[in-house]
Each structure stands twice: as C-alpha cells, then as structure tokens.
Design a protein around this motif. Structure first.
Motif, PDB file in Angstrom:
ATOM      1  N   MET A   1       0.857  -1.182   0.000  1.00 42.82           N
ATOM      2  CA  MET A   1       0.000   0.000   0.000  1.00 42.82           C
ATOM      3  C   MET A   1       0.899   1.239   0.000  1.00 42.82           C
ATOM      4  O   MET A   1       1.819   1.333   0.793  1.00 42.82           O
ATOM      5  CB  MET A   1      -0.884  -0.036   1.253  1.00 42.82           C
ATOM      6  N   ALA A   2       0.665   2.163  -0.883  1.00 45.20           N
ATOM      7  CA  ALA A   2       1.458   3.382  -0.954  1.00 45.20           C
ATOM      8  C   ALA A   2       1.277   4.190   0.321  1.00 45.20           C
ATOM      9  O   ALA A   2       0.257   4.104   0.993  1.00 45.20           O
ATOM     10  CB  ALA A   2       1.029   4.214  -2.168  1.00 45.20           C
ATOM     11  N   LYS A   3       2.282   4.985   0.634  1.00 48.23           N
ATOM     12  CA  LYS A   3       2.265   5.748   1.877  1.00 48.23           C
ATOM     13  C   LYS A   3       1.023   6.639   1.987  1.00 48.23           C
ATOM     14  O   LYS A   3       0.380   6.679   3.012  1.00 48.23           O
ATOM     15  CB  LYS A   3       3.537   6.580   1.965  1.00 48.23           C
ATOM     16  N   ASP A   4       0.679   7.356   0.916  1.00 53.17           N
ATOM     17  CA  ASP A   4      -0.488   8.237   0.972  1.00 53.17           C
ATOM     18  C   ASP A   4      -1.775   7.432   1.133  1.00 53.17           C
ATOM     19  O   ASP A   4      -2.681   7.841   1.841  1.00 53.17           O
ATOM     20  CB  ASP A   4      -0.559   9.151  -0.250  1.00 53.17           C
ATOM     21  N   LYS A   5      -1.852   6.274   0.484  1.00 53.36           N
ATOM     22  CA  LYS A   5      -3.041   5.425   0.627  1.00 53.36           C
ATOM     23  C   LYS A   5      -3.136   4.883   2.049  1.00 53.36           C
ATOM     24  O   LYS A   5      -4.230   4.740   2.580  1.00 53.36           O
ATOM     25  CB  LYS A   5      -3.012   4.268  -0.375  1.00 53.36           C
ATOM     26  N   ALA A   6      -1.997   4.598   2.653  1.00 55.10           N
ATOM     27  CA  ALA A   6      -1.989   4.107   4.023  1.00 55.10           C
ATOM     28  C   ALA A   6      -2.527   5.183   4.974  1.00 55.10           C
ATOM     29  O   ALA A   6      -3.310   4.881   5.876  1.00 55.10           O
ATOM     30  CB  ALA A   6      -0.585   3.675   4.438  1.00 55.10           C
ATOM     31  N   PHE A   7      -2.130   6.436   4.754  1.00 53.24           N
ATOM     32  CA  PHE A   7      -2.651   7.524   5.592  1.00 53.24           C
ATOM     33  C   PHE A   7      -4.157   7.650   5.401  1.00 53.24           C
ATOM     34  O   PHE A   7      -4.908   7.809   6.363  1.00 53.24           O
ATOM     35  CB  PHE A   7      -1.961   8.859   5.281  1.00 53.24           C
ATOM     36  N   GLN A   8      -4.612   7.571   4.167  1.00 58.16           N
ATOM     37  CA  GLN A   8      -6.049   7.682   3.889  1.00 58.16           C
ATOM     38  C   GLN A   8      -6.814   6.570   4.597  1.00 58.16           C
ATOM     39  O   GLN A   8      -7.898   6.812   5.132  1.00 58.16           O
ATOM     40  CB  GLN A   8      -6.305   7.626   2.389  1.00 58.16           C
ATOM     41  N   GLU A   9      -6.263   5.369   4.609  1.00 54.30           N
ATOM     42  CA  GLU A   9      -6.905   4.248   5.296  1.00 54.30           C
ATOM     43  C   GLU A   9      -6.986   4.519   6.801  1.00 54.30           C
ATOM     44  O   GLU A   9      -8.018   4.311   7.421  1.00 54.30           O
ATOM     45  CB  GLU A   9      -6.137   2.946   5.033  1.00 54.30           C
ATOM     46  N   ARG A  10      -5.889   5.014   7.372  1.00 55.18           N
ATOM     47  CA  ARG A  10      -5.904   5.326   8.813  1.00 55.18           C
ATOM     48  C   ARG A  10      -6.886   6.449   9.106  1.00 55.18           C
ATOM     49  O   ARG A  10      -7.592   6.416  10.115  1.00 55.18           O
ATOM     50  CB  ARG A  10      -4.493   5.678   9.291  1.00 55.18           C
ATOM     51  N   LEU A  11      -6.954   7.443   8.222  1.00 54.62           N
ATOM     52  CA  LEU A  11      -7.894   8.550   8.399  1.00 54.62           C
ATOM     53  C   LEU A  11      -9.325   8.030   8.425  1.00 54.62           C
ATOM     54  O   LEU A  11     -10.114   8.392   9.305  1.00 54.62           O
ATOM     55  CB  LEU A  11      -7.706   9.582   7.289  1.00 54.62           C
TER      56      LEU A  11
ATOM     57  N   ASP B   1     -14.163  -5.959  12.526  1.00 49.68           N
ATOM     58  CA  ASP B   1     -14.403  -5.679  11.107  1.00 49.68           C
ATOM     59  C   ASP B   1     -13.139  -5.128  10.443  1.00 49.68           C
ATOM     60  O   ASP B   1     -12.806  -5.502   9.316  1.00 49.68           O
ATOM     61  CB  ASP B   1     -15.549  -4.684  10.925  1.00 49.68           C
ATOM     62  N   ALA B   2     -12.444  -4.239  11.139  1.00 49.90           N
ATOM     63  CA  ALA B   2     -11.216  -3.657  10.595  1.00 49.90           C
ATOM     64  C   ALA B   2     -10.151  -4.739  10.430  1.00 49.90           C
ATOM     65  O   ALA B   2      -9.437  -4.773   9.420  1.00 49.90           O
ATOM     66  CB  ALA B   2     -10.707  -2.536  11.500  1.00 49.90           C
ATOM     67  N   ARG B   3     -10.057  -5.631  11.404  1.00 49.13           N
ATOM     68  CA  ARG B   3      -9.068  -6.721  11.320  1.00 49.13           C
ATOM     69  C   ARG B   3      -9.393  -7.666  10.158  1.00 49.13           C
ATOM     70  O   ARG B   3      -8.505  -8.071   9.408  1.00 49.13           O
ATOM     71  CB  ARG B   3      -9.032  -7.489  12.642  1.00 49.13           C
ATOM     72  N   ILE B   4     -10.659  -7.982   9.998  1.00 50.53           N
ATOM     73  CA  ILE B   4     -11.084  -8.842   8.883  1.00 50.53           C
ATOM     74  C   ILE B   4     -10.744  -8.171   7.554  1.00 50.53           C
ATOM     75  O   ILE B   4     -10.237  -8.816   6.636  1.00 50.53           O
ATOM     76  CB  ILE B   4     -12.585  -9.171   8.985  1.00 50.53           C
ATOM     77  N   ALA B   5     -10.994  -6.870   7.460  1.00 47.63           N
ATOM     78  CA  ALA B   5     -10.680  -6.133   6.232  1.00 47.63           C
ATOM     79  C   ALA B   5      -9.180  -6.185   5.936  1.00 47.63           C
ATOM     80  O   ALA B   5      -8.781  -6.331   4.780  1.00 47.63           O
ATOM     81  CB  ALA B   5     -11.155  -4.685   6.347  1.00 47.63           C
ATOM     82  N   GLU B   6      -8.338  -6.078   6.976  1.00 51.74           N
ATOM     83  CA  GLU B   6      -6.886  -6.174   6.790  1.00 51.74           C
ATOM     84  C   GLU B   6      -6.502  -7.541   6.242  1.00 51.74           C
ATOM     85  O   GLU B   6      -5.675  -7.648   5.334  1.00 51.74           O
ATOM     86  CB  GLU B   6      -6.158  -5.943   8.118  1.00 51.74           C
ATOM     87  N   ILE B   7      -7.094  -8.583   6.791  1.00 49.79           N
ATOM     88  CA  ILE B   7      -6.775  -9.941   6.366  1.00 49.79           C
ATOM     89  C   ILE B   7      -7.217 -10.165   4.922  1.00 49.79           C
ATOM     90  O   ILE B   7      -6.467 -10.718   4.118  1.00 49.79           O
ATOM     91  CB  ILE B   7      -7.427 -10.979   7.315  1.00 49.79           C
TER      92      ILE B   7
END
Length: 93
Positions: A1-11, A84-90
């Motif tokens: 995951m690109a750095k900017d996409k990772a921030f967007q996901e955390r946001l 739900d967030a953990r399932i989405a990560e998996i």
C-alpha cells in the motif's frame, strides 16, 4: 500500500469509515478540505493535532502507522468495529 493510501486508510479508520461530510463536521472543516485529504493531501500540523485530539489516536500512529493506535484510553472502543477492521486487513492481503 502506498504511503499516501496508508494515511487515507488510517484517516477513514479513526472516523469509523464515516462519510467525508461527517468527518468534516466533526473537525469543523469544509467538505472539500477533507476530500483533499482522501485525495492524497497531507493535513496541516494543526489539523493533524485536532484529528488526534478528537479521536484520541497517537499522532505517530496517524502519520506513520507505527506504534500504538491510541494515545491513551480509546474513546468508545467498539469490538465489532475492531473485528471488522481486522477482517478487512486480512482480506486485503
């Protein structure tokens, strides 16, 4: 995951994946400003601090994804949301 996409996901995660309009209301910002953040623009330091204050997340985690997510006691931890967030990560892997 690109750095900017990772921030967007955390946001999205810190605001329970609410709409951009809902996030804008919670932060007292224009909808267009929040849309810019989801488009890859990094918020100004004062906005990052406000995000951390409103959600009780660690600034380090918000910016880098490293360390503990919450700065202290999480506000209204919802086990369903966490699972739900953990399932989405998996699934993403």
């Amino acid at each position: 995951m690109a750095k900017d996409k990772a921030f967007q996901e955390r946001l999205g995660r810190i605001f329970d994946y609410g709409s951009m309009a809902e996030i804008a209301r919670r932060l007292g910002l224009p909808h267009a400003t929040v849309r810019n953040y989801f488009g890859g623009r990094l918020p100004a330091p004062e906005v990052l601090i406000k995000m951390a204050d409103v959600t009780n997340v660690s600034l380090n985690w918000l910016l880098t994804g490293k360390g503990e997510m919450y700065a202290g006691e999480p506000k209204g931890l919802d086990i369903g949301r966490v699972s739900d967030a953990r399932i989405a990560e998996i699934v993403e892997r």
